[in-house]
Structures are given as C-alpha cells and as structure tokens.
Design a protein around this motif. Structure first.
Motif, mmCIF file in Angstrom:
data_model
loop_
_atom_site.group_PDB
_atom_site.id
_atom_site.type_symbol
_atom_site.label_atom_id
_atom_site.label_comp_id
_atom_site.label_asym_id
_atom_site.label_seq_id
_atom_site.Cartn_x
_atom_site.Cartn_y
_atom_site.Cartn_z
ATOM 1 N N ALA A 12 0.840 -1.211 0.000
ATOM 2 C CA ALA A 12 0.000 0.000 0.000
ATOM 3 C C ALA A 12 0.866 1.248 0.000
ATOM 4 C CB ALA A 12 -0.923 -0.010 1.218
ATOM 5 N N GLY A 13 1.943 1.215 -0.827
ATOM 6 C CA GLY A 13 2.774 2.404 -1.008
ATOM 7 C C GLY A 13 2.216 3.236 -2.150
ATOM 8 N N THR A 14 3.110 3.958 -2.816
ATOM 9 C CA THR A 14 2.693 4.876 -3.879
ATOM 10 C C THR A 14 1.931 4.139 -4.988
ATOM 11 O OG1 THR A 14 4.718 6.104 -3.425
ATOM 12 C CG2 THR A 14 3.594 6.614 -5.480
ATOM 13 N N GLY A 16 0.819 0.871 -5.231
ATOM 14 C CA GLY A 16 -0.306 0.019 -4.831
ATOM 15 C C GLY A 16 -1.557 0.840 -4.541
ATOM 16 N N ALA A 36 -1.534 -4.411 3.158
ATOM 17 C CA ALA A 36 -0.581 -3.422 3.676
ATOM 18 C C ALA A 36 0.135 -4.027 4.870
ATOM 19 C CB ALA A 36 -1.317 -2.158 4.112
ATOM 20 N N ARG A 37 1.423 -3.771 4.937
ATOM 21 C CA ARG A 37 2.207 -4.325 6.056
ATOM 22 C C ARG A 37 1.754 -3.735 7.389
ATOM 23 N NH1 ARG A 37 7.959 -3.844 4.587
ATOM 24 N NH2 ARG A 37 8.081 -6.086 4.309
ATOM 25 N N PRO A 45 9.707 11.139 -0.649
ATOM 26 C CA PRO A 45 10.548 12.252 -1.098
ATOM 27 C C PRO A 45 10.811 13.283 0.007
ATOM 28 C CG PRO A 45 8.978 11.683 -2.807
ATOM 29 C CD PRO A 45 8.606 10.864 -1.589
ATOM 30 N N LEU A 48 14.218 13.477 2.397
ATOM 31 C CA LEU A 48 15.422 14.229 2.022
ATOM 32 C C LEU A 48 15.607 15.482 2.880
ATOM 33 C CD1 LEU A 48 17.713 14.931 -0.098
ATOM 34 C CD2 LEU A 48 15.920 16.087 -1.404
ATOM 35 N N GLY A 77 -1.268 -6.979 7.037
ATOM 36 C CA GLY A 77 -0.471 -8.157 7.368
ATOM 37 C C GLY A 77 0.752 -8.229 6.477
ATOM 38 N N ALA A 105 3.239 -4.674 -5.801
ATOM 39 C CA ALA A 105 3.680 -3.283 -5.623
ATOM 40 C C ALA A 105 4.396 -3.174 -4.275
ATOM 41 C CB ALA A 105 2.481 -2.332 -5.703
ATOM 42 N N PHE A 130 19.249 8.402 5.006
ATOM 43 C CA PHE A 130 17.982 9.153 4.993
ATOM 44 C C PHE A 130 16.939 8.455 4.127
ATOM 45 C CE2 PHE A 130 18.396 11.032 0.759
ATOM 46 C CZ PHE A 130 19.761 10.864 0.529
ATOM 47 N N VAL A 258 9.894 -11.574 0.034
ATOM 48 C CA VAL A 258 8.814 -12.500 -0.346
ATOM 49 C C VAL A 258 8.820 -12.766 -1.860
ATOM 50 C CG1 VAL A 258 7.112 -10.605 -0.462
ATOM 51 C CG2 VAL A 258 6.337 -12.955 -0.253
ATOM 52 N N ALA A 300 11.307 5.466 -9.187
ATOM 53 C CA ALA A 300 10.884 6.791 -8.713
ATOM 54 C C ALA A 300 9.376 6.837 -8.613
ATOM 55 C CB ALA A 300 11.370 7.875 -9.668
ATOM 56 N N SER A 302 7.527 9.166 -9.689
ATOM 57 C CA SER A 302 6.948 9.617 -10.961
ATOM 58 C C SER A 302 6.769 8.434 -11.904
ATOM 59 C CB SER A 302 7.823 10.706 -11.595
ATOM 60 O OG SER A 302 9.114 10.211 -11.878
ATOM 61 N N LYS A 380 8.878 21.214 -6.716
ATOM 62 C CA LYS A 380 9.187 20.024 -5.905
ATOM 63 C C LYS A 380 8.459 20.097 -4.557
ATOM 64 C CE LYS A 380 12.617 16.945 -4.188
ATOM 65 N NZ LYS A 380 13.329 15.866 -4.811
HETATM 66 C C1 LIG Z 1 14.817 9.730 0.260
HETATM 67 C C2 LIG Z 1 13.915 9.476 -0.900
HETATM 68 C C3 LIG Z 1 13.616 10.514 -1.770
HETATM 69 C C4 LIG Z 1 12.808 10.279 -2.868
HETATM 70 N N1 LIG Z 1 12.528 11.333 -3.704
HETATM 71 C C5 LIG Z 1 11.751 11.126 -4.790
HETATM 72 C C6 LIG Z 1 11.435 12.204 -5.665
HETATM 73 O O1 LIG Z 1 11.823 13.346 -5.434
HETATM 74 N N2 LIG Z 1 10.681 11.935 -6.757
HETATM 75 C C7 LIG Z 1 10.225 10.679 -7.031
HETATM 76 O O2 LIG Z 1 9.550 10.492 -8.051
HETATM 77 N N3 LIG Z 1 10.492 9.633 -6.215
HETATM 78 C C8 LIG Z 1 11.236 9.829 -5.099
HETATM 79 N N4 LIG Z 1 11.512 8.788 -4.245
HETATM 80 C C9 LIG Z 1 11.115 7.418 -4.646
HETATM 81 C C10 LIG Z 1 9.670 7.092 -4.355
HETATM 82 O O3 LIG Z 1 9.341 7.351 -3.013
HETATM 83 C C11 LIG Z 1 9.463 5.625 -4.677
HETATM 84 O O4 LIG Z 1 9.981 5.356 -5.963
HETATM 85 C C12 LIG Z 1 7.987 5.255 -4.646
HETATM 86 O O5 LIG Z 1 7.517 5.350 -3.323
HETATM 87 C C13 LIG Z 1 7.778 3.848 -5.203
HETATM 88 O O6 LIG Z 1 6.487 3.412 -4.958
HETATM 89 P P1 LIG Z 1 6.185 1.869 -4.717
HETATM 90 O O7 LIG Z 1 4.736 1.776 -4.469
HETATM 91 O O8 LIG Z 1 6.786 1.074 -5.799
HETATM 92 O O9 LIG Z 1 6.982 1.493 -3.393
HETATM 93 P P2 LIG Z 1 6.682 2.010 -1.922
HETATM 94 O O10 LIG Z 1 5.998 3.320 -1.954
HETATM 95 O O11 LIG Z 1 7.969 1.916 -1.185
HETATM 96 O O12 LIG Z 1 5.630 0.940 -1.352
HETATM 97 C C14 LIG Z 1 5.918 -0.410 -1.184
HETATM 98 C C15 LIG Z 1 4.979 -0.926 -0.095
HETATM 99 O O13 LIG Z 1 5.028 -2.348 -0.047
HETATM 100 C C16 LIG Z 1 5.001 -2.742 1.300
HETATM 101 N N5 LIG Z 1 5.537 -4.093 1.424
HETATM 102 C C17 LIG Z 1 6.768 -4.549 1.063
HETATM 103 N N6 LIG Z 1 6.878 -5.850 1.367
HETATM 104 C C18 LIG Z 1 5.700 -6.229 1.928
HETATM 105 C C19 LIG Z 1 5.226 -7.464 2.449
HETATM 106 N N7 LIG Z 1 5.980 -8.560 2.464
HETATM 107 N N8 LIG Z 1 3.974 -7.496 2.959
HETATM 108 C C20 LIG Z 1 3.182 -6.381 2.953
HETATM 109 N N9 LIG Z 1 3.590 -5.195 2.452
HETATM 110 C C21 LIG Z 1 4.843 -5.126 1.960
HETATM 111 C C22 LIG Z 1 5.863 -1.691 1.999
HETATM 112 O O14 LIG Z 1 5.625 -1.685 3.384
HETATM 113 C C23 LIG Z 1 5.402 -0.425 1.292
HETATM 114 O O15 LIG Z 1 4.287 0.131 1.932
HETATM 115 C C24 LIG Z 1 12.281 8.991 -3.109
HETATM 116 C C25 LIG Z 1 12.545 7.952 -2.206
HETATM 117 C C26 LIG Z 1 13.357 8.190 -1.119
HETATM 118 C C27 LIG Z 1 13.642 7.060 -0.146
#
Ligand SMILES: Cc1cc2nc3c(=O)[nH]c(=O)nc-3n(C[C@H](O)[C@H](O)[C@H](O)COP(=O)(O)OP(=O)(O)OC[C@H]3O[C@@H](n4cnc5c(N)ncnc54)[C@H](O)[C@@H]3O)c2cc1C
Length: 411
Positions: A12-14, A16, A36-37, A45, A48, A77, A105, A130, A258, A300, A302, A380
């Motif tokens: 349930a990140g960006t 998902g 969601a975990r 972002p 930073l 879970g 995701a 960070f 996993v 990223a 985006s 930004k």
């Molecule tokens: C310091 C920093 C700065 C950033 N700056 C930028 C920026 O300026 N611009 C930009 O575009 N991007 C930026 N990003 C990157 C951006 O945050 C990620 O690319 C984006 O969040 C990816 O989305 P996602 O859903 O793939 O992963 P995430 O948002 O990380 O979500 C993954 C989810 O899966 C869950 N999960 C993982 N394993 C399990 C499991 N086994 N069971 C249940 N849940 C699980 C996690 O808990 C998490 O909630 C930055 C990241 C960081 C760390």
C-alpha cells in the motif's frame, strides 16, 4: 461484457494505493483488495529534507485506511508467500488470500545488512542514512552536532530508488554547512559505484559540474567491500580507502524478500515484467508496478505514477477481454534539489536522454528542464500536496503518462 474478478494488490505504497483506487473507479465490477504491512504510508521524497530540519516527520506520514477509496478492501499483514500457480497469497499470520489478478507493488527497501560492517554500533550515528524516516530523523541530530571534518555521501550499488536523492542530499548539505559557517572546515565527498555523478550521460555531466562548482570531491567506480566503523573508513574491492567523520550512505536497495522466496524475482528480488505492458514474463495473471518491477528506468514515484496509469488501462483491457493495448515508455520526471532554493528538472524515458526545454507546456513551461531554477524548487515542494490529494486518490494530474517531445531539445 466485464466479469467479476478478484484483484489483489500487494503493498500500500505509492503504486499500490494509486492502482487500487483507480481500478476501483474504472472497473467497478472487480473486487479490489490491498495488503498493507502496517497502517503507515510515508511521503518518501520528504525524507530528504528531514536531516536539514526542513520537513518534520509528522508532515510525511498518513494512515493507509484514510488513503484507500471506500469499497477497496484493506487487509493488514505481512505477505509471506505468493503461489502464482494456485493463485494464492499466504500471509505471515497464516491467512490465505485467493486472487484472479495479482499486482505486485511491494517496492524496494534499503538493505544495510548486505554490506559488511554497515550495520553495527555506529548505525544511525556516525553511519547515517535518509532512506527511512527513522534514519532521516537520526541524521538530523548528527548533522546538528557536526562541527566539521569529512562528510562522505555514499551510494552502495545501483539501482536505488530516486537515484538523484544522494546528489540532492550532497547539495543541500553544502548549503546547510555554508549557512552554519562550517563549509570551510568540511571536506565534502561523493562516493559512487558509477563512472560519473549520475546514470544518464547528459545529466551526469551537468550534475558532475554542479559538484565541482561547489568543491565537492567525486570518487567514482567505488564498489564498497566493507565499512570499518572503528577506523571510520569505507574500503573498496580495488583497495581504495575513503575515511569519514560522518558517513551518509544509501545501502543496497532490494525488492521484497517474499518476491525472491516465491520464485517471482531476479537476483535483487525485482519482478521481471514486459517493460511496456507491466505483465509478468512468467505468469499472465501477475503484474508488477513501481519499484518492485525490473523496469529499465529510474525507480521513482513519478515512474510509479505514469506506469500505474498504463497498468490500469491494461487492466481495463483485460476486464473487457481485449489484448493489452497500452504501452509504458519508461517516462520519469525527477526534480533535483541543487541548494540555494533552486532545483533542476529531468525528463526522460527508456529511449530518450534528459532534454533541455520547458515542462509541462512546450515553450511556456513554466518549469525549465536541465536548468536550475527557483520555480523547479517550488514545484518540488508543491508536489507533496499533489501527492496526497491528487495522485494517491487516483485522480488525473493533467500530465500525460507518455513523455512528450514537444518543446524539448537535446543538449
Ligand atoms: C529519500 C527518498 C527521496 C525520494 N525522492 C523522490 C522524488 O523526489 N521523486 C520521485 O519520483 N520519487 C522519489 N523517491 C522514490 C519514491 O518514493 C518511490 O519510488 C515510490 O515510493 C515507489 O512506490 P512503490 O509503491 O513502488 O513502493 P513504496 O511506496 O515503497 O511501497 C511499497 C509498499 O510495499 C510494502 N511491502 C513490502 N513488502 C511487503 C510485504 N511482504 N507485505 C506487505 N507489504 C509489503 C511496503 O511496506 C510499502 O508500503 C524517493 C525515495 C526516497 C527514499
């Protein structure tokens, strides 16, 4: 005619959250469940800015249940195993979830445990990071107490999420130290496994120049072997040593364990997908999006956003029994904070290097590509608001997911 199906979204990140909310709206016949975990969703972002006191942790965290559309089922879970042949997901507490279509995701995670000596008594002290909210908060204390010496910013290995973030950190550290009258007393060093400041040659030249202008030493091709916390030294496989007083590292990033355990990933636990349709190369009913996928573009937010739009359109095709007709071009759009209240903006895709020109409107902008500007910086900062209120709810941002070439030129 659309038939009822069970869509299961892992994470349930960006990505998902966007996919779940969009599918719920666009394919109301499908039952959407998100695993969601825990209840926390962070605006990563914003991490930073935490070490420099410019973002407070509480501004960056919201509750997952508040971010999902009503009608989307939330299961809290830990995903323990995916069994793609059985169409089944097992949770760590023993629950089983059956699906017809699965979207992975689960993102990517910093793994300091993968580098000898990185985790140890000095972790989150003289060895900071960070890439987690906890790390960014601890680093704020370390920076506040820093009185000069060698500040080394280090990238362990690529790919990492937001590959420009360590450079941004370095530029902001330069500013922070200058403001505090400590810059002359500090040697700033940027250590990277790449042969230049960044992955893309055009951007690498510009960013390398920006490091040099600020008297920041660039140490390239550095493949770290060990962190010696007692001697405060980073050593590489080719015998180089980089001493530090304060190390700010980006640990190896890896997809979720996993994924590896379930036989769904590559050597770094990223899910191999068709880079255009986002469908797993192994299982027709499995898709991956965001950092969890092995896409040859930046990891990223985006990219997660643009890819999620294409994925959802392909899921609509699937719901209507058509072949998948939408193609992701690898579009990434990255703001790069350069300090002094300015930022650069990079726009690229699988095939096109970052270009100069204007964004989003050809000739008008108002944002300028590959150039430092105050407006880029404000863009930004404004993005956090758009993230919570437009992106995550799955509303249209008004930007096409495909990269447009209008008003853009090679350097
Ligand atoms: C310091 C920093 C700065 C950033 N700056 C930028 C920026 O300026 N611009 C930009 O575009 N991007 C930026 N990003 C990157 C951006 O945050 C990620 O690319 C984006 O969040 C990816 O989305 P996602 O859903 O793939 O992963 P995430 O948002 O990380 O979500 C993954 C989810 O899966 C869950 N999960 C993982 N394993 C399990 C499991 N086994 N069971 C249940 N849940 C699980 C996690 O808990 C998490 O909630 C930055 C990241 C960081 C760390």
């Amino acid at each position: 005619m659309r038939t009822e199906r069970r869509l299961l979204v892992l994470g349930a990140g960006t990505a998902g959250t966007m996919v779940a909310n969009k599918v719920h709206r666009k394919i109301p016949e499908w039952h959407v469940t998100v695993v969601a975990r825990d209840d926390d969703h962070d605006y990563q972002p914003g991490y930073l800015f935490v070490p420099f006191g410019a973002n407070r942790p509480e501004q960056l965290r919201r509750r997952v249940p508040d971010l999902l559309a009503s009608g989307v089922e939330l299961v809290t879970g830990e995903v323990d195993l995916v069994e793609p042949v059985q169409h089944l997901v097992r949770l760590a507490d023993g629950r089983e979830l059956a699906y017809d279509v699965l979207v992975v995701a689960t993102g990517t995670t910093p793994r300091p445990d993968q580098t000898p000596g990185m985790l140890g008594p000095e972790w989150h002290r003289s060895v900071g990071e960070f890439y987690t909210l906890e790390g960014a908060t601890a680093l704020a204390d370390q920076l506040a107490a820093f009185r000069g010496g060698r500040l080394v910013v280090h990238v362990t290995e690529m790919p990492i999420k937001c590959p420009v973030a360590p450079l941004e950190f370095t530029f902001l550290a330069h500013d922070f130290l200058t403001r505090r009258g400590l810059r002359d007393a500090t040697e700033l060093v940027y250590v990277t496994p790449l042969d230049g400041a960044f992955t893309k040659p055009v951007a690498s030249r510009r960013l390398g120049h920006a490091l040099a202008e600020r008297d920041i030493h660039l140490e390239t091709d550095f493949v770290v072997e060990e962190v010696d916390q007692d001697r405060r030294v980073l050593s590489s496989y080719d015998g180089r040593e980089v001493p530090y007083d304060l190390l700010v590292t980006v640990p190896l990033n890896m997809g979720a364990d996993v994924i590896g355990r379930s036989g769904l990933g590559d050597e770094l636990n990223y899910v191999p997908v068709d880079k255009h349709t986002l469908r797993s190369t192994e299982h027709d009913d499995v898709f991956a999006v965001g950092d969890a996928a092995d896409l040859p573009t930046s990891k990223a937010g985006s990219v997660a956003h643009f890819a999620a739009e294409v994925l959802v359109d392909n899921l609509v095709d699937l719901a209507e029994g058509r072949p998948l007709s939408h193609s992701f071009d690898g579009h990434a759009n990255c703001f790069v904070e350069s300090g002094h209240g300015k930022a650069l903006l990079l726009d690229f895709n699988y095939d096109t290097e970052p270009l100069t020109g204007t964004f989003p409107l050809p000739g008008v902008g108002p944002l300028r590509l590959l150039e430092e500007s105050r407006l880029n910086h404000l863009g930004k900062l404004a993005f956090r608001h758009a993230y919570w209120n437009v992106l995550l709810p799955g509303r249209p941002l008004g930007l096409p997911s495909a990269m447009s070439m209008a008003g853009k030129h090679p350097e």
